[in-house]
Design a protein around this motif. Structure first.
Motif, mmCIF file in Angstrom:
data_model
loop_
_atom_site.group_PDB
_atom_site.id
_atom_site.type_symbol
_atom_site.label_atom_id
_atom_site.label_comp_id
_atom_site.label_asym_id
_atom_site.label_seq_id
_atom_site.Cartn_x
_atom_site.Cartn_y
_atom_site.Cartn_z
ATOM 1 N N ILE A 1 -6.208 2.606 6.587
ATOM 2 C CA ILE A 1 -5.271 3.647 7.002
ATOM 3 C C ILE A 1 -4.246 3.803 5.885
ATOM 4 C CG2 ILE A 1 -3.551 4.338 8.716
ATOM 5 C CD1 ILE A 1 -5.025 2.579 10.747
ATOM 6 N N LYS A 2 -4.184 4.986 5.315
ATOM 7 C CA LYS A 2 -3.324 5.235 4.160
ATOM 8 C C LYS A 2 -1.939 5.674 4.623
ATOM 9 C CE LYS A 2 -7.269 6.530 1.266
ATOM 10 N NZ LYS A 2 -8.274 6.208 2.296
ATOM 11 N N VAL A 3 -0.924 4.964 4.159
ATOM 12 C CA VAL A 3 0.434 5.134 4.675
ATOM 13 C C VAL A 3 1.428 5.447 3.557
ATOM 14 C CG1 VAL A 3 2.317 4.022 5.953
ATOM 15 C CG2 VAL A 3 -0.069 3.497 6.539
ATOM 16 N N ILE A 4 2.382 6.326 3.860
ATOM 17 C CA ILE A 4 3.549 6.548 3.012
ATOM 18 C C ILE A 4 4.773 6.130 3.815
ATOM 19 C CG2 ILE A 4 5.047 8.301 1.970
ATOM 20 C CD1 ILE A 4 2.557 9.816 1.143
ATOM 21 N N ALA B 1 -2.914 12.271 -0.402
ATOM 22 C CA ALA B 1 -3.615 12.449 0.879
ATOM 23 C C ALA B 1 -3.467 11.266 1.842
ATOM 24 C CB ALA B 1 -5.096 12.726 0.633
ATOM 25 N N PRO B 2 -2.275 11.050 2.381
ATOM 26 C CA PRO B 2 -2.063 9.955 3.338
ATOM 27 C C PRO B 2 -2.602 10.305 4.724
ATOM 28 C CG PRO B 2 -0.080 11.245 3.161
ATOM 29 C CD PRO B 2 -1.034 11.819 2.146
ATOM 30 N N ASP B 3 -2.722 9.273 5.558
ATOM 31 C CA ASP B 3 -3.052 9.475 6.970
ATOM 32 C C ASP B 3 -1.783 9.503 7.807
ATOM 33 O OD1 ASP B 3 -5.959 9.304 6.654
ATOM 34 O OD2 ASP B 3 -5.591 7.178 6.224
ATOM 35 N N ILE B 4 -0.868 8.578 7.519
ATOM 36 C CA ILE B 4 0.327 8.357 8.336
ATOM 37 C C ILE B 4 1.575 8.277 7.462
ATOM 38 C CG2 ILE B 4 1.475 6.829 10.003
ATOM 39 C CD1 ILE B 4 -1.051 8.015 11.154
ATOM 40 N N PHE B 5 2.637 8.882 7.934
ATOM 41 C CA PHE B 5 3.961 8.705 7.343
ATOM 42 C C PHE B 5 4.791 7.847 8.283
ATOM 43 C CE2 PHE B 5 2.448 12.630 5.564
ATOM 44 C CZ PHE B 5 3.031 12.754 4.301
ATOM 45 N N LEU B 6 5.410 6.789 7.777
ATOM 46 C CA LEU B 6 6.455 6.085 8.515
ATOM 47 C C LEU B 6 7.764 6.701 8.051
ATOM 48 C CD1 LEU B 6 5.396 2.322 8.430
ATOM 49 C CD2 LEU B 6 5.186 3.950 10.305
#
Length: 214
Positions: free
Chosen positions: A4-7, A49-54
């Motif tokens: 899961i790719k996160v920023i 191309a992230p999946d999720i931003f915190l």
């Protein structure tokens, strides 16, 4: 599964570094970058191309709510608000901007990771204390058909059962077991209800049912 790719977007170095360490040591996640402003988060996303931003709310240059709106409009990823602010108006603004979840910064690393996974797999998440705050007070008192302001007249008995179960925080699997129907049927009902109300996700539906406010 794929990572899961996160920023991570937060104006606190301590918070950014802490969350990055938490996720970097877990093989299920990949931190694509960290940002101290909403604008920086968007710039990183356009390249990676992230999946999720915190996403924190209070940041310089561009706050988390404005950034969330742009991220959703551009289809850059899903946003999970992670902040110290539990103000009801900010919660509503964040959900209206398209955030898929709203958490206060008081969770264990494992709980945070689980919430990220929930958003990744399509569920909305809401901090329990925030939801209780939204639903408290006489002006938000829930009647048999939902909160005053929630219009139940357009729904069948089965649809109302689904809506109430969503508001209770039940998963599709749990709703299916409770109502003796398939998970696919539950998903179809929820998709139709969200479309009818012009809502983007089940958390917003729960808030609308419980508070009468979109």
């Amino acid at each position: 599964m794929e990572k899961i790719k996160v920023i991570i977007a937060d104006d606190s170095d301590f918070v950014r570094d802490g969350m990055k360490i938490i996720l970097d040591v877990d093989e299920e996640f990949e931190v694509l970058g960290v940002a101290s402003t909403g604008k920086q988060a968007i710039e990183i996303a356009e390249k990676s191309a992230p999946d999720i931003f915190l996403m924190d709310i209070q940041m310089p240059e561009m706050d988390g709510i404005e950034a969330t709106k742009i991220i959703v409009e551009r289809g850059l990823g899903k946003v999970l608000i992670l902040t110290t602010f539990d103000d009801d108006e900010l919660v509503k603004q964040a959900l209206a901007s398209g955030a898929k979840g709203y958490l206060i910064k008081n969770h264990t690393p494992e709980h945070l990771k689980q919430m990220i996974k929930s958003v990744y797999f399509g569920s909305g998440v809401m901090d329990e204390n925030v939801l209780e705050s939204l639903t408290s007070g006489s002006e938000n008192k829930v009647n048999e058909s939902g909160a005053y302001g929630f219009d139940a007249s357009d729904y069948t008995d089965r649809e109302m059962e689904i809506i109430k179960a969503v508001a209770e925080g039940l998963s599709n699997k749990e709703i299916a077991a409770k109502l003796f129907i398939s998970e696919g049927t539950v998903k179809n009902y929820i998709t139709g209800i969200l479309s009818k109300e012009g809502l983007s996700h089940r958390t917003a539906l729960a808030v609308y049912y419980l508070t009468g406010k979109k």
